[in-house]
Design an enzyme around this catalytic site. Structure first.
Site, PDB file in Angstrom:
ATOM      1  N   HIS A  68       2.961   3.287  -8.838  1.00  0.00           N
ATOM      2  CA  HIS A  68       2.777   1.864  -9.124  1.00  0.00           C
ATOM      3  C   HIS A  68       4.029   1.298  -9.814  1.00  0.00           C
ATOM      4  O   HIS A  68       4.457   0.188  -9.529  1.00  0.00           O
ATOM      5  CB  HIS A  68       1.539   1.635  -9.998  1.00  0.00           C
ATOM      6  CG  HIS A  68       0.252   2.024  -9.323  1.00  0.00           C
ATOM      7  ND1 HIS A  68      -0.054   1.663  -8.029  1.00  0.00           N
ATOM      8  CD2 HIS A  68      -0.818   2.747  -9.758  1.00  0.00           C
ATOM      9  CE1 HIS A  68      -1.253   2.144  -7.700  1.00  0.00           C
ATOM     10  NE2 HIS A  68      -1.723   2.806  -8.732  1.00  0.00           N
ATOM     11  N   LEU A 106      11.014 -20.517  -4.430  1.00  0.00           N
ATOM     12  CA  LEU A 106       9.916 -19.684  -3.919  1.00  0.00           C
ATOM     13  C   LEU A 106       8.654 -19.826  -4.767  1.00  0.00           C
ATOM     14  O   LEU A 106       8.726 -19.860  -5.998  1.00  0.00           O
ATOM     15  CB  LEU A 106      10.354 -18.212  -3.944  1.00  0.00           C
ATOM     16  CG  LEU A 106       9.283 -17.187  -3.566  1.00  0.00           C
ATOM     17  CD1 LEU A 106       9.005 -17.233  -2.071  1.00  0.00           C
ATOM     18  CD2 LEU A 106       9.702 -15.775  -3.973  1.00  0.00           C
ATOM     19  N   ASP A 109       0.838  -1.200   0.000  1.00  0.00           N
ATOM     20  CA  ASP A 109       0.000   0.000   0.000  1.00  0.00           C
ATOM     21  C   ASP A 109       0.873   1.250   0.000  1.00  0.00           C
ATOM     22  O   ASP A 109       1.988   1.237   0.533  1.00  0.00           O
ATOM     23  CB  ASP A 109      -0.913  -0.030   1.247  1.00  0.00           C
ATOM     24  CG  ASP A 109      -2.070   0.936   1.130  1.00  0.00           C
ATOM     25  OD1 ASP A 109      -2.293   1.477   0.031  1.00  0.00           O
ATOM     26  OD2 ASP A 109      -2.759   1.154   2.139  1.00  0.00           O
ATOM     27  N   THR A 137     -10.621  -6.995  -5.668  1.00  0.00           N
ATOM     28  CA  THR A 137     -11.870  -6.825  -6.433  1.00  0.00           C
ATOM     29  C   THR A 137     -12.338  -5.364  -6.311  1.00  0.00           C
ATOM     30  O   THR A 137     -12.901  -4.812  -7.246  1.00  0.00           O
ATOM     31  CB  THR A 137     -12.992  -7.767  -5.926  1.00  0.00           C
ATOM     32  OG1 THR A 137     -13.016  -7.709  -4.511  1.00  0.00           O
ATOM     33  CG2 THR A 137     -12.775  -9.189  -6.360  1.00  0.00           C
ATOM     34  N   TRP A 182       3.061   7.900  -2.394  1.00  0.00           N
ATOM     35  CA  TRP A 182       4.477   8.039  -2.784  1.00  0.00           C
ATOM     36  C   TRP A 182       4.578   8.970  -3.985  1.00  0.00           C
ATOM     37  O   TRP A 182       5.427   9.860  -4.031  1.00  0.00           O
ATOM     38  CB  TRP A 182       5.034   6.652  -3.124  1.00  0.00           C
ATOM     39  CG  TRP A 182       6.490   6.594  -3.439  1.00  0.00           C
ATOM     40  CD1 TRP A 182       7.509   6.350  -2.566  1.00  0.00           C
ATOM     41  CD2 TRP A 182       7.096   6.765  -4.729  1.00  0.00           C
ATOM     42  NE1 TRP A 182       8.719   6.354  -3.227  1.00  0.00           N
ATOM     43  CE2 TRP A 182       8.484   6.611  -4.553  1.00  0.00           C
ATOM     44  CE3 TRP A 182       6.614   7.040  -6.007  1.00  0.00           C
ATOM     45  CZ2 TRP A 182       9.399   6.706  -5.607  1.00  0.00           C
ATOM     46  CZ3 TRP A 182       7.507   7.147  -7.058  1.00  0.00           C
ATOM     47  CH2 TRP A 182       8.883   6.982  -6.854  1.00  0.00           C
TER      48      TRP A 182
END
Ligand code: FPP
Length: 260
Positions: A45, A139, A28, A74, A33
């Site tokens: 983003h 991972l 978040d 969603t 930012w």
């Protein structure tokens, strides 16, 4: 089994052996930012995608088993159409540019959420990236896309109700495990650590069932600024916790030896 590289990383970062098996992150603060820098939200983003790259690599190197990232909820469909379009573009770019790096780092990509809601081109790209990394044994990187914890639970309950209606399941025998196994996270380890950036104290419809016994690490750091030192701090915070799982005995030690 710890590799010499993992052991030397733990030493370098002054970490104990008891790493979380599964880390989930609510990423978040991208918008804030960007705002602080008088940039459009998408710049936040984009910078956030660089944090993803760094944290994924680090988790792989440390030998963490699973990392689940809340990439698109969603509720995020309600954002301005332009932002949604740019976020989808960014996801596509990320998948295209990272697939080689994921393979090199032995990272297997997966998703949870209503991925059928995503544009066809994104679903295609996801399919390609998941196929290309299907053989990877390190991972597990899970992107939560068009994800809602309540929707996943509702779907799981619907499936279970159908089994009961067709007499394949006796409702009086329904166990917690029946629900756990019907969720989209069924083949992942329990979430040991939830990280949320940007200082908000909310779970925002993320992994509602799965967070039952997770440790929470909330940091004011905005996601695009969240890099290796911040992740290491979160791990140290986790390693300092006493996990009791509802019991009385305090346990500090390796989660691999903790019964959940
Ligand atoms: C929240 O920031 C962040 C998201 C909407 C999800 C995370 C998305 C990325 C990190 C972009 C790249 C993703 C991939 C998978 C390549 P916000 O916009 O809610 O921030 P704000 O609360 O400060 O406005």
């Amino acid at each position: 089994m710890q590799t010499p590289k993992q052991a030397s990383l733990l030493k370098r970062y002054h970490l104990k052996n008891c790493l979380p098996r599964h880390v989930a992150i609510i990423m978040d603060g991208n918008g804030r930012w960007a705002k602080k820098r008088h940039l459009p939200r998408i710049a936040g983003h984009r910078a956030g995608a660089l944090s993803i790259r760094e944290i994924v690599r680090l988790c792989g190197e440390l030998g963490i088993e699973a990392l689940t990232l809340y990439a698109f909820s969603t509720e995020n469909w309600k954002r301005p159409r332009q932002e949604v379009r740019l976020l989808m573009q960014l996801l596509k770019q990320y998948l295209r540019s990272e697939v080689e790096e994921l393979k090199q780092n032995n990272v297997r990509l997966g998703t949870i959420g209503n991925t059928q809601d995503l544009p066809d081109e994104i679903r295609e790209e996801l399919k390609k990236a998941m196929t290309a990394t299907a053989h990877c044994t390190g991972l597990r990187l899970i992107l939560a896309l068009s994800y809602s914890g309540r929707a996943d639970l509702t779907r799981a309950v619907r499936e279970i109700a159908k089994l009961a209606a067709s007499k394949k399941l006796d409702p009086s025998n329904l166990k917690e495990e029946t629900i756990t196994k019907a969720l989209s996270t069924r083949d992942l380890p329990e979430v040991d650590l939830l990280i949320r950036t940007s200082g908000e104290f909310r779970v925002s419809n993320f992994l509602l069932w799965e967070l039952a016994y997770s440790e929470f690490h909330i940091t004011k750091t905005l996601w695009p600024d969240f890099r290796t030192p911040h992740f290491i701090s979160a791990l140290k915070d986790f390693q300092g916790r006493q996990r009791r799982f509802g019991g009385v005995e305090s346990v500090v030690g390796s989660v691999t030896t903790w019964a959940h």
